[in-house]
Design a protein around this motif. Structure first.
Motif, PDB file in Angstrom:
ATOM      1  N   HIS A  19      40.009  40.744  45.502  1.00  0.00           N
ATOM      2  CA  HIS A  19      40.424  39.317  45.953  1.00  0.00           C
ATOM      3  C   HIS A  19      41.435  38.791  46.214  1.00  0.00           C
ATOM      4  N   LYS A  20      41.833  38.140  46.828  1.00  0.00           N
ATOM      5  CA  LYS A  20      43.323  37.690  46.955  1.00  0.00           C
ATOM      6  C   LYS A  20      43.130  36.472  47.716  1.00  0.00           C
ATOM      7  N   THR A  21      43.320  35.594  47.542  1.00  0.00           N
ATOM      8  CA  THR A  21      43.123  33.877  47.740  1.00  0.00           C
ATOM      9  C   THR A  21      43.881  33.043  47.771  1.00  0.00           C
ATOM     10  N   ALA A  31      43.605  36.819  52.235  1.00  0.00           N
ATOM     11  CA  ALA A  31      44.298  37.852  51.922  1.00  0.00           C
ATOM     12  C   ALA A  31      43.645  39.003  51.411  1.00  0.00           C
ATOM     13  N   LEU A  32      42.933  38.763  50.867  1.00  0.00           N
ATOM     14  CA  LEU A  32      41.974  40.414  50.561  1.00  0.00           C
ATOM     15  C   LEU A  32      40.702  40.391  49.925  1.00  0.00           C
ATOM     16  N   SER A  33      39.344  41.063  50.399  1.00  0.00           N
ATOM     17  CA  SER A  33      38.064  40.614  50.180  1.00  0.00           C
ATOM     18  C   SER A  33      37.191  41.889  50.003  1.00  0.00           C
ATOM     19  N   ASP A  34      37.054  41.626  48.654  1.00  0.00           N
ATOM     20  CA  ASP A  34      36.420  42.602  47.620  1.00  0.00           C
ATOM     21  C   ASP A  34      36.903  44.480  47.874  1.00  0.00           C
ATOM     22  N   VAL A  35      38.471  44.497  47.536  1.00  0.00           N
ATOM     23  CA  VAL A  35      39.064  45.527  47.899  1.00  0.00           C
ATOM     24  C   VAL A  35      38.405  47.064  46.889  1.00  0.00           C
ATOM     25  N   ASN A  36      37.809  47.889  47.459  1.00  0.00           N
ATOM     26  CA  ASN A  36      38.085  48.918  46.292  1.00  0.00           C
ATOM     27  C   ASN A  36      38.333  50.407  46.914  1.00  0.00           C
ATOM     28  N   LEU A  37      39.035  50.761  45.698  1.00  0.00           N
ATOM     29  CA  LEU A  37      40.307  52.668  45.908  1.00  0.00           C
ATOM     30  C   LEU A  37      40.343  53.028  45.371  1.00  0.00           C
TER      31      LEU A  37
END
Length: 342
Positions: A19-21, A31-37
């Motif tokens: 996450h990035k707020t 800007a990012l919400s629960d990104v998994n890669l």
């Protein structure tokens, strides 16, 4: 267009629950919400999305140029977010980065720009000189050793930036819109160079772009970002042909597989990008093979001055005709998928 093979290897980068707020005068921006890669060793991994999707924020979080609000980034199993300054500097030498605007030192020569990370690492002068010449050979700029950035074209500047990024012998190369400032012909040469670097040096490449043609040309896997979230992820051809998300359909120009568009008969779904859309492939197929083609539906979009889309045609009547049609289309860079087969 050849299908890209996906390397079978362990993860080099793992992104977990990222996450990035940002807090602005207008409030909070996620800007990012629960990104998994997971990015495997040897991948050319594309991250694509429209403007504001969170692509650049994500790539900057990978090497902690931006610090995530929560979640984690692992490089070779080690948490980047937990690293101290010395550990982070060591990691950045192994996870190097190139930028859209090149970020060269205008007062330094080409050799001086490439030498800079070697100077920071206190590499002896004779070894640094040798390394600079090796890198100039890799990027095909051996005759520009003493030139200055102001004397170079955009493509040459990006080649210098790539050589500088390779100076520390990285394992991963992060490319933030590395071809966006370049003309189409120069873009092709830079993509070919990146592909060569990946194959010859075994460097994993993470490529941020908003251009679908870039993804299709050199990437092995792709993640589609939309509003800071991962809308789809997987092997490039798989995502391209089976796009389900609205973001993917917008980016790739894919026909929605809605029930009212299903022909309910054995068919071939043909997916094509700009290069193949600009050629009279279907008419040439009919002329050369003598096979009648019944087009059931088609969707073509003009993106960046080129055409992208897909087409549904009725399944050819016999196995020989089907084999001929599929072989011809795939040999001309199209992706073909059978649908509604019993």
């Amino acid at each position: 267009m050849e299908s890209n093979s996906v390397p079978v290897a362990g993860p080099v980068i793992e992104i977990k629950g990222l996450h990035k707020t940002y807090v602005t005068t207008d409030g909070r921006v996620d800007a990012l919400s629960d990104v998994n890669l997971t990015i495997s060793q040897g991948d050319i991994y594309g991250i694509v999305g429209m403007s504001g999707a969170g692509k650049s924020t994500l790539i900057r979080c990978i090497n902690r140029l931006d610090t995530p609000t929560s979640g984690d980034v692992l490089y070779q199993g080690r948490s980047v977010t937990a690293m101290n300054r010395a550990q982070l500097e060591a990691t950045r030498r192994k996870v190097s980065m190139i930028f859209q605007q090149f970020n060269l030192f205008m007062q330094r020569s080409v050799a001086g720009n490439i030498r800079y990370p070697l100077e920071i690492a206190r590499v002896p002068s004779d070894k640094a000189d040798k390394r600079v010449r090796e890198l100039l050979k890799i990027v095909d700029l051996e005759d520009k050793l003493n030139a200055y950035p102001s004397q170079l074209s955009g493509g040459q500047k990006q080649r210098v930036a790539i050589a500088r990024a390779l100076a520390s012998e990285p394992e991963v190369l992060l490319c933030d819109e590395a071809t966006s400032a370049l003309d189409p012909m120069t873009t092709q040469s830079i993509l070919a160079l990146l592909q060569d670097i990946n194959k010859r040096l075994g460097i994993t490449i993470v490529l941020i772009t908003h251009e679908m043609a870039v993804i299709r040309q050199i990437c092995t896997r792709v993640a589609i970002l939309d509003g800071g979230k991962v809308a789809e992820e997987g092997p490039v051809d798989e995502v391209f042909v089976h796009t389900q998300s609205e973001a993917g359909k917008r980016l790739f120009g894919i026909l929605p597989e809605a029930p009212d568009e299903d022909p309910d008969m054995p068919s071939l779904r043909i997916v094509f990008d700009g290069a193949s859309a600009e050629k009279p492939i279907m008419s040439n197929l009919i002329k050369e093979s003598g096979i009648a083609i019944n087009i059931l539906s088609a969707n073509i979009r003009h993106l960046g001055g080129r055409q992208y889309g897909q087409m549904l045609i009725e399944m050819p009547s016999g196995p020989h005709e089907k084999e001929t049609v599929v072989a011809y289309l795939t040999s001309h860079g199209m992706t073909v998928k059978e649908v509604n087969t019993k």
